[in-house]
Scaffold this active site. Structure first.
Site, PDB file in Angstrom:
ATOM      1  N   LYS A 148     -21.312 -30.352  -1.471  1.00  0.00           N
ATOM      2  CA  LYS A 148     -20.239 -30.529  -2.449  1.00  0.00           C
ATOM      3  C   LYS A 148     -20.184 -31.976  -2.937  1.00  0.00           C
ATOM      4  O   LYS A 148     -20.035 -32.249  -4.135  1.00  0.00           O
ATOM      5  CB  LYS A 148     -18.904 -30.141  -1.797  1.00  0.00           C
ATOM      6  CG  LYS A 148     -17.794 -29.925  -2.786  1.00  0.00           C
ATOM      7  CD  LYS A 148     -16.472 -29.645  -2.101  1.00  0.00           C
ATOM      8  CE  LYS A 148     -16.348 -28.234  -1.576  1.00  0.00           C
ATOM      9  NZ  LYS A 148     -15.105 -28.035  -0.820  1.00  0.00           N
ATOM     10  N   THR A 168      -0.374 -28.257   1.336  1.00  0.00           N
ATOM     11  CA  THR A 168       0.809 -27.426   1.587  1.00  0.00           C
ATOM     12  C   THR A 168       0.887 -27.154   3.087  1.00  0.00           C
ATOM     13  O   THR A 168      -0.026 -26.542   3.651  1.00  0.00           O
ATOM     14  CB  THR A 168       0.688 -26.103   0.811  1.00  0.00           C
ATOM     15  OG1 THR A 168       0.563 -26.431  -0.563  1.00  0.00           O
ATOM     16  CG2 THR A 168       1.897 -25.216   1.020  1.00  0.00           C
ATOM     17  N   GLU A 207       1.833 -30.889  -4.088  1.00  0.00           N
ATOM     18  CA  GLU A 207       1.116 -30.646  -5.337  1.00  0.00           C
ATOM     19  C   GLU A 207       1.489 -29.259  -5.848  1.00  0.00           C
ATOM     20  O   GLU A 207       1.551 -28.315  -5.077  1.00  0.00           O
ATOM     21  CB  GLU A 207      -0.393 -30.693  -5.018  1.00  0.00           C
ATOM     22  CG  GLU A 207      -1.289 -30.492  -6.184  1.00  0.00           C
ATOM     23  CD  GLU A 207      -1.003 -31.504  -7.259  1.00  0.00           C
ATOM     24  OE1 GLU A 207      -1.109 -32.701  -6.994  1.00  0.00           O
ATOM     25  OE2 GLU A 207      -0.659 -31.080  -8.386  1.00  0.00           O
ATOM     26  N   LEU A 234      -0.095 -27.772  -8.668  1.00  0.00           N
ATOM     27  CA  LEU A 234      -1.023 -27.363  -9.737  1.00  0.00           C
ATOM     28  C   LEU A 234      -1.398 -25.888  -9.659  1.00  0.00           C
ATOM     29  O   LEU A 234      -1.519 -25.313  -8.587  1.00  0.00           O
ATOM     30  CB  LEU A 234      -2.265 -28.246  -9.769  1.00  0.00           C
ATOM     31  CG  LEU A 234      -3.268 -28.261  -8.626  1.00  0.00           C
ATOM     32  CD1 LEU A 234      -4.213 -27.077  -8.674  1.00  0.00           C
ATOM     33  CD2 LEU A 234      -4.056 -29.551  -8.694  1.00  0.00           C
ATOM     34  N   ASN A 271       6.616 -21.754  -4.244  1.00  0.00           N
ATOM     35  CA  ASN A 271       5.622 -20.671  -4.235  1.00  0.00           C
ATOM     36  C   ASN A 271       6.255 -19.339  -3.824  1.00  0.00           C
ATOM     37  O   ASN A 271       5.918 -18.286  -4.373  1.00  0.00           O
ATOM     38  CB  ASN A 271       4.467 -21.012  -3.287  1.00  0.00           C
ATOM     39  CG  ASN A 271       3.404 -21.843  -3.983  1.00  0.00           C
ATOM     40  OD1 ASN A 271       3.510 -22.115  -5.176  1.00  0.00           O
ATOM     41  ND2 ASN A 271       2.388 -22.251  -3.256  1.00  0.00           N
ATOM     42  N   CYS A 291      -3.185 -19.564  -2.900  1.00  0.00           N
ATOM     43  CA  CYS A 291      -1.889 -20.149  -2.522  1.00  0.00           C
ATOM     44  C   CYS A 291      -0.803 -19.125  -2.215  1.00  0.00           C
ATOM     45  O   CYS A 291      -0.327 -19.052  -1.089  1.00  0.00           O
ATOM     46  CB  CYS A 291      -1.406 -21.085  -3.615  1.00  0.00           C
ATOM     47  SG  CYS A 291      -2.383 -22.587  -3.678  1.00  0.00           S
ATOM     48  N   LYS A 325      -7.151 -14.220 -11.123  1.00  0.00           N
ATOM     49  CA  LYS A 325      -6.446 -14.292 -12.405  1.00  0.00           C
ATOM     50  C   LYS A 325      -7.477 -14.762 -13.432  1.00  0.00           C
ATOM     51  O   LYS A 325      -8.561 -15.214 -13.046  1.00  0.00           O
ATOM     52  CB  LYS A 325      -5.231 -15.231 -12.322  1.00  0.00           C
ATOM     53  CG  LYS A 325      -5.574 -16.698 -12.138  1.00  0.00           C
ATOM     54  CD  LYS A 325      -4.311 -17.555 -12.188  1.00  0.00           C
ATOM     55  CE  LYS A 325      -4.652 -19.035 -12.177  1.00  0.00           C
ATOM     56  NZ  LYS A 325      -3.478 -19.896 -12.205  1.00  0.00           N
ATOM     57  N   ARG A 333     -10.573 -15.729  -4.172  1.00  0.00           N
ATOM     58  CA  ARG A 333      -9.832 -15.681  -2.903  1.00  0.00           C
ATOM     59  C   ARG A 333      -8.628 -14.746  -3.043  1.00  0.00           C
ATOM     60  O   ARG A 333      -7.868 -14.843  -3.999  1.00  0.00           O
ATOM     61  CB  ARG A 333      -9.349 -17.090  -2.506  1.00  0.00           C
ATOM     62  CG  ARG A 333     -10.461 -17.956  -1.947  1.00  0.00           C
ATOM     63  CD  ARG A 333      -9.965 -19.340  -1.657  1.00  0.00           C
ATOM     64  NE  ARG A 333      -9.547 -20.030  -2.868  1.00  0.00           N
ATOM     65  CZ  ARG A 333      -8.862 -21.177  -2.886  1.00  0.00           C
ATOM     66  NH1 ARG A 333      -8.519 -21.745  -1.762  1.00  0.00           N
ATOM     67  NH2 ARG A 333      -8.537 -21.744  -4.023  1.00  0.00           N
TER      68      ARG A 333
END
Ligand code: UDX
Length: 433
Positions: free
Chosen positions: A35, A121, A146, A148, A211, A263, A325, A332
């Site tokens: 990565k 988180t 965060e 996002l 969330n 998430c 989505k 995931r």
């Protein structure tokens, strides 16, 4: 300012590139050499609008670099922790080993008065438990969750709705941490972004409660979809009508096959697990939120079985969508893939197409049943499932398709049922017919 971002997954890599865009000198650290090599070459390891442009710009300007070596960050004044907190393998709680190991690897290299900023988180109480070791290493801890969204990650980082700072109970540490993080975000603050100061546990709770609220909104409208299915009502009209009350709002009221992704599913489970650890077992509304979400997936399977029978052997099923989505290649906790797997277990001959996730799945497993596009997937299909609302699926012209049987289940209430019915298709929506 010279800063580091520890963890170069979705959150960390985007944060690093955005901080370089703000003019900082940024080093991203990750344990995954592959990565790091990809990011160092200015190439995005995942599909995210605008991210690769920022990455390339940062790397070629020399302001952004990546490494696996923690010693390289020793002269950074601020360190963001953006590693993952996945679900534990054997329980619902969050697996904290990456946060713990990131902090432990960082502390020996911490410069005096460097600020460690938690973005991951985490279960409420984490920052309080990490602070003593950060203080002992000469640093100051700030918790800055965060918010996002994937596919809007760059925009959400550079133009967030709000900045939340969880600060130490020690007034001197709180004041210093606040000043340093303000310096990092100076441009974002100057643009008028609200900045909210609070203690550590409140900052941690802001993230998980946001969330959970979003998940609850989706499950609420999906519960209404169940009632609409039982009564012949239309959940899309219902959502529009209640959403115009601005106390309710129209966003996150799209009924369908429910929420997935990296998430919402894990954060709601981890939050539920944490409330139980805190002795608050009676707060179990999230159990219902997750149960409703799970039922949405089975609803699609039940509709397929009602149309084609319980033994799906030899039945070709076209699955439009694999990502959790649209506008991402992230699969995931994807409701689409979960439904495909359930149907596969019933013997169906599944064929999947997804403009971004399809090529990723095919590269990982050349045997995977991936079609190049919706036309190819639908050709000869006994039933078609629209499970991720990509624009190219929403704009399909049903008269140009060649299925064996014209049956579509619109798992996202994304297409115009009248157009499809007029083209001779049997249409099933989620809470609308
Ligand atoms: C979410 C939060 O939105 C973000 O603030 C947090 O930082 C991370 O988790 P993300 O996982 O990128 O972001 O996805 P989001 O856009 O929230 O969608 C989550 C899931 O809910 C998707 O599977 C989506 O299809 C589904 N969804 C969303 C619905 O089913 N109905 C809706 O009305 C909205």
């Amino acid at each position: 300012m010279k800063i580091s971002v520890i963890g170069c997954g979705y959150l960390g890599a985007v944060h690093a590139a955005c901080m370089a865009e703000l003019g900082h000198d940024v080093i991203g650290v990750d344990v995954d050499q592959e990565k790091v090599d990809l990011l160092s070459a200015g190439r995005a390891p995942f599909h995210e609008p605008d991210f690769e442009d920022l990455l390339e710009r940062g790397v070629s300007s020399g302001r952004l670099s990546f490494t696996t070596d923690f010693a390289q960050v020793a002269d950074c004044r601020v360190h963001f922790i953006g590693v993952g907190t996945p679900q534990k393998a054997d329980a619902h709680g969050a697996d904290m080993r990456y946060v713990e190991s990131a902090v432990q690897s960082l502390l020996p290299h911490l410069a005096d008065r460097a600020v460690v900023v938690g973005k991951s988180t985490v279960p409420v109480g984490t920052a309080d438990s990490l602070e003593p070791s950060v203080t002992e290493a000469g640093g100051v801890l700030v918790w800055n969750p965060e918010f996002l969204r994937e596919s809007f990650a760059v925009k959400d980082t550079l133009q967030p709705d709000r900045l939340v700072y969880g600060l130490s109970k020690n007034p001197e540490s709180a004041e210093y941490g606040l000043a340093m993080v303000d310096e990092v975000y100076a441009d974002i603050i100057a643009a008028g972004t609200p900045r909210l100061l609070m203690d550590f546990p409140t900052a941690e709770l802001v993230k998980v409660s946001a969330n959970s609220f979003l998940a609850m909104k989706i499950s609420f409208i999906n519960a209404m979809a169940e009632i609409c299915d039982a009564t012949g009502a239309d959940v899309t009209k219902l959502a529009e009508a209640i959403g115009l009350d601005d106390r309710i709002g129209r966003k996150f009221l799209r009924a369908g096959i429910g929420f997935g992704g990296g998430c919402l599913p894990k954060d709601t489970l981890a939050f539920q697990a944490r409330t139980e650890e805190l002795g608050l077992e009676s707060l179990n509304f999230l159990t219902d939120v997750n149960a409703i979400n799970e039922r949405r997936r089975q609803r699609v399977v039940d509709l397929v079985v009602a149309e084609l029978g319980e033994d799906l052997t030899g039945m070709r099923i076209a699955v439009l969508g694999a990502a959790f989505k649209p506008n991402t290649d992230d699969t995931r906790e994807s409701p689409a893939l979960d439904i495909a797997e359930r149907l596969d277990r019933l013997g169906a001959d599944i064929i999947i197409t997804d403009p971004a996730a399809g090529p990723v799945i095919a590269a990982r497993d050349p045997e995977a049943p991936i079609a190049a596009d919706a036309h190819e997937a639908i050709e000869g299909a006994n039933i078609t499932l629209l499970l991720t609302e990509w624009d190219e699926f929403k704009s399909l012209d049903p008269t140009t398709l060649a299925p064996a049987r014209k049956i579509i289940i619109d798992g996202r209430n994304a297409i115009d049922s009248t157009v499809w019915k007029n083209a001779g298709w049997t249409y099933y929506g989620m809470g609308r017919s």
